[in-house]
Design a protein around this motif. Structure first.
Motif, PDB file in Angstrom:
ATOM      1  N   ASN A 110       8.209  -7.953  -3.480  1.00  0.00           N
ATOM      2  CA  ASN A 110       7.633  -8.475  -4.713  1.00  0.00           C
ATOM      3  C   ASN A 110       6.458  -7.642  -5.183  1.00  0.00           C
ATOM      4  OD1 ASN A 110       9.294 -10.743  -5.248  1.00  0.00           O
ATOM      5  ND2 ASN A 110       8.360 -11.789  -3.509  1.00  0.00           N
ATOM      6  N   GLY A 111       5.726  -7.060  -4.243  1.00  0.00           N
ATOM      7  CA  GLY A 111       4.581  -6.238  -4.609  1.00  0.00           C
ATOM      8  C   GLY A 111       3.330  -7.045  -4.867  1.00  0.00           C
ATOM      9  N   ALA A 112       2.292  -6.322  -5.287  1.00  0.00           N
ATOM     10  CA  ALA A 112       0.953  -6.920  -5.399  1.00  0.00           C
ATOM     11  C   ALA A 112       0.886  -7.975  -6.496  1.00  0.00           C
ATOM     12  CB  ALA A 112      -0.080  -5.824  -5.664  1.00  0.00           C
ATOM     13  N   ASN A 113       1.591  -7.776  -7.602  1.00  0.00           N
ATOM     14  CA  ASN A 113       1.588  -8.827  -8.630  1.00  0.00           C
ATOM     15  C   ASN A 113       2.975  -9.080  -9.223  1.00  0.00           C
ATOM     16  OD1 ASN A 113       1.620  -6.512 -10.150  1.00  0.00           O
ATOM     17  ND2 ASN A 113      -0.332  -6.821 -11.154  1.00  0.00           N
ATOM     18  N   LEU A 152       0.844  -1.190   0.000  1.00  0.00           N
ATOM     19  CA  LEU A 152       0.000   0.000   0.000  1.00  0.00           C
ATOM     20  C   LEU A 152       0.879   1.239   0.000  1.00  0.00           C
ATOM     21  CD1 LEU A 152      -3.189   0.564   1.498  1.00  0.00           C
ATOM     22  CD2 LEU A 152      -1.544   1.544   3.041  1.00  0.00           C
ATOM     23  N   LEU A 153       0.510   2.193  -0.829  1.00  0.00           N
ATOM     24  CA  LEU A 153       1.218   3.468  -0.859  1.00  0.00           C
ATOM     25  C   LEU A 153       0.213   4.536  -0.452  1.00  0.00           C
ATOM     26  CD1 LEU A 153       3.590   5.295  -1.696  1.00  0.00           C
ATOM     27  CD2 LEU A 153       2.883   4.997  -4.076  1.00  0.00           C
ATOM     28  N   LEU A 193       7.423  -0.270  -6.130  1.00  0.00           N
ATOM     29  CA  LEU A 193       6.763  -0.902  -4.984  1.00  0.00           C
ATOM     30  C   LEU A 193       5.612  -1.826  -5.368  1.00  0.00           C
ATOM     31  CD1 LEU A 193       6.677   2.337  -2.826  1.00  0.00           C
ATOM     32  CD2 LEU A 193       8.115   0.324  -2.391  1.00  0.00           C
ATOM     33  N   ASN A 194       5.034  -1.611  -6.548  1.00  0.00           N
ATOM     34  CA  ASN A 194       3.937  -2.434  -7.044  1.00  0.00           C
ATOM     35  C   ASN A 194       2.813  -2.566  -6.002  1.00  0.00           C
ATOM     36  OD1 ASN A 194       3.741  -5.965  -8.097  1.00  0.00           O
ATOM     37  ND2 ASN A 194       2.470  -4.253  -8.672  1.00  0.00           N
ATOM     38  N   PRO A 195       2.267  -1.424  -5.563  1.00  0.00           N
ATOM     39  CA  PRO A 195       1.233  -1.475  -4.517  1.00  0.00           C
ATOM     40  C   PRO A 195      -0.120  -1.948  -5.058  1.00  0.00           C
ATOM     41  CG  PRO A 195       1.494   0.773  -5.282  1.00  0.00           C
ATOM     42  CD  PRO A 195       2.549  -0.043  -5.987  1.00  0.00           C
ATOM     43  N   ALA A 196      -0.897  -2.593  -4.190  1.00  0.00           N
ATOM     44  CA  ALA A 196      -2.262  -2.983  -4.545  1.00  0.00           C
ATOM     45  C   ALA A 196      -3.206  -1.789  -4.426  1.00  0.00           C
ATOM     46  CB  ALA A 196      -2.733  -4.114  -3.643  1.00  0.00           C
ATOM     47  N   LYS A 197      -2.892  -0.890  -3.490  1.00  0.00           N
ATOM     48  CA  LYS A 197      -3.733   0.292  -3.290  1.00  0.00           C
ATOM     49  C   LYS A 197      -2.857   1.533  -3.213  1.00  0.00           C
ATOM     50  CE  LYS A 197      -7.449  -2.150  -1.801  1.00  0.00           C
ATOM     51  NZ  LYS A 197      -8.830  -2.100  -2.230  1.00  0.00           N
ATOM     52  N   ILE A 198      -3.342   2.609  -3.797  1.00  0.00           N
ATOM     53  CA  ILE A 198      -2.721   3.916  -3.613  1.00  0.00           C
ATOM     54  C   ILE A 198      -3.785   4.787  -2.959  1.00  0.00           C
ATOM     55  CG2 ILE A 198      -1.710   5.933  -4.762  1.00  0.00           C
ATOM     56  CD1 ILE A 198      -0.688   4.010  -6.940  1.00  0.00           C
ATOM     57  N   GLU A 219      -2.343  -2.017 -13.702  1.00  0.00           N
ATOM     58  CA  GLU A 219      -3.417  -3.006 -13.504  1.00  0.00           C
ATOM     59  C   GLU A 219      -3.563  -3.409 -12.045  1.00  0.00           C
ATOM     60  OE1 GLU A 219      -2.813  -6.792 -15.579  1.00  0.00           O
ATOM     61  OE2 GLU A 219      -2.614  -5.590 -17.417  1.00  0.00           O
ATOM     62  N   GLY A 220      -2.422  -3.578 -11.371  1.00  0.00           N
ATOM     63  CA  GLY A 220      -2.429  -4.083 -10.002  1.00  0.00           C
ATOM     64  C   GLY A 220      -2.785  -3.043  -8.959  1.00  0.00           C
ATOM     65  N   ALA A 221      -2.855  -1.755  -9.367  1.00  0.00           N
ATOM     66  CA  ALA A 221      -2.997  -0.666  -8.380  1.00  0.00           C
ATOM     67  C   ALA A 221      -4.377  -0.035  -8.442  1.00  0.00           C
ATOM     68  CB  ALA A 221      -1.937   0.401  -8.644  1.00  0.00           C
ATOM     69  N   GLU A 222      -5.018   0.080  -7.299  1.00  0.00           N
ATOM     70  CA  GLU A 222      -6.320   0.728  -7.228  1.00  0.00           C
ATOM     71  C   GLU A 222      -6.186   2.028  -6.444  1.00  0.00           C
ATOM     72  OE1 GLU A 222     -10.859  -0.499  -5.832  1.00  0.00           O
ATOM     73  OE2 GLU A 222      -9.138  -1.639  -5.109  1.00  0.00           O
TER      74      GLU A 222
END
Lengths: 320, 320
Positions: B155-158, A134-135, A258-263, A294-297
């Motif tokens: 690794n991050g979300a994906n 998460l960011l 960071l490839n966060p799932a949520k921003i 795609e991975g970030a909401e």
């Protein structure tokens, strides 16, 4: 046996926000006390301890009902020792916050950065929705950040992790920042920065509904800038474009790393809601790798001023 | 009882590097096999298993001496399942690498991104020196990254964390990148990018020792560019400035977010050593927050081509 409560404390330059919070992150009671900056802020641990005793008494509870205290503080902090090297707004310099507060309360205390506990609050009970990556970016008077990766807050080598407000977005000729550098993200994407950009855009006398608002109220809020842009005001649109371009690019570069799932976007500027998120996401998607995007909401922070005390309770819970 | 060994495997487009490694990260034996890209790379698990059996026999050891396998692979990977969505250089598409290699070898297998295992190798046994917060950047044909935070690889979300080579450093008018975007860090700071910048700088006929090298050898290496700059060649200096400006700024912005104790620079371009680090650090310090810069030490990667197999052994060790 009664479930114990955690105390979340969020220390700001003007007020100290406090709450008793359950192990599930539900606020039992929340309140504020003024930040006593007299004598270099040295009376603050005593003030917090007294406020905890008073509130417990008021609720008819013994202090034994409390398990631990988690504190968010501004400034440069050693998270391991809860020692504050310096917090200019409070007056602290080499201040042993954790030790002093433990002595005053008899409870275990853990201390982290104020932006970090807000991010943890949003992760736990807010729009982060439990995401392990998460960011969080807080657009207020300044720009703060908090990064959760692999489910943990990042503190970094000397407690500075998450200071994304001081990422340089204008390498040459940017505005001076409070940190001593120029062209920081904070100079364009904070409430202060957005107002400054709007005033500059109006300075050449271009017709704009913002000019009317300025005349009526003597000031423009960042929310008004985003609303005027949405309604087609060209001056406001140019300001929104500039803000979202720099913020979207900075967040995309961080997201590639960071490839966060949520921003999660919080702070006063986030009151603009979708009027902010729509242009911001569109710039973000230009610059992020497609799989990262795609991975970030994107989400507006939902806990508002409670994020800090809930995140404080979360770090307190990790002590047990 | 004999200490078990771990197998590190680093799969590249041309060769697969392999090693038997002790629990302390000492290489017992290392070797390479060609990457068999025939039939969409489907024979690779069998090739690896066969190579492990052969090497064990050659060393007079039973395969029982091996504890687990850690694999670094290119492409888009699900780290939890060891499933490769796509690896263009190898030909894999929806390839169950972990499951297939476990079936072929009878050993537990864990898979991560090739840039990540190189970072872990440097953290464990290279110039990272055990730092729990580490940023690794590999300047090779492309630009890769690996981030260790709180002692863990991100690794991050994906599975995309660490893709800092695709951070946008030239927002408008940058060169096209293999990823489909333009102006990525990879377009200026990879070996390929540096050579392109040098060729462009020579195109107007400015006198330069690089022009002589080009005439003699038909090509210029990035190392030669850094060396010529150090010796005062102005064309080379302008190229080095451009590379270090963009790379230093990108690393400073990442460091403000991550606050690493070490920034490890590897890959072919890092052969320039201090000729690269000096101008790079100087740009970095212009843009990083002072306390972040204080906390960060720049290092050239020391493990070279062994970083991947050592990092592979490290992730294999985490399985036990």
């Amino acid at each position: 046996m009664m479930e114990k409560w955690f105390v979340g404390v969020d220390i700001g330059g003007t007020t100290i926000k406090m709450a008793f919070v359950t192990g599930e992150g539900e606020i039992i009671s929340k309140w504020e006390i003024p930040t006593n900056t007299a004598n270099g802020g040295t009376e603050i641990p005593e003030d917090i301890a007294e406020a905890i005793r008073q509130k417990s008494a008021e609720l008819g509870e013994s202090v034994d009902h409390l398990q631990a205290i988690g504190v968010g503080a501004p400034g440069f902090i050693n998270m391991d020792t809860g020692f504050i090297y310096q917090a200019v707004n409070i007056g602290w310099k080499d201040f042993a916050l954790k030790d002093l507060l433990e002595k005053e309360t008899g409870l275990p205390v853990t201390v982290d950065n104020d932006a970090n506990i807000a991010a943890l609050g949003e992760m736990w009970r807010g729009s982060g929705d439990g995401a392990r990556d998460l960011l969080c970016v807080t657009l207020g008077t300044g720009v703060g950040g908090g990064i959760v990766a692999n489910g943990q807050i990042l503190n970094g080598a000397n407690g500075m992790a998450g200071e994304i407000g001081h990422n340089t977005v204008i390498a040459e000729g940017g505005m001076p920042c409070n940190c001593g550098k120029t062209g920081c993200l904070e100079t364009v994407a904070s409430a202060t920065g957005i107002k400054r950009l709007a005033m500059n855009a109006l300075a050449d006398g271009s017709p704009s509904t913002l000019a009317d608002l300025l005349e009526q109220h003597g000031a423009i809020s960042s929310k008004e800038v985003f609303e005027a842009a949405e309604l087609g005001d060209e001056v406001a649109q140019s300001v929104v474009h500039e803000v979202c371009f720099h913020l979207g690019l900075a967040l995309a570069n961080l997201a590639n790393a960071l490839n966060p799932a949520k921003i999660v976007v919080g702070g006063g500027v986030s009151k603009a809601g979708q009027h902010l998120l729509d242009p911001l996401e569109s710039e973000f998607r230009r610059f992020a790798l497609p799989r990262v995007a795609e991975g970030a909401e994107f989400k507006i922070a939902t806990l508002g001023n409670d994020a800090g005390v809930i995140g404080g309770a979360w770090i307190a819970k990790q002590l047990s």
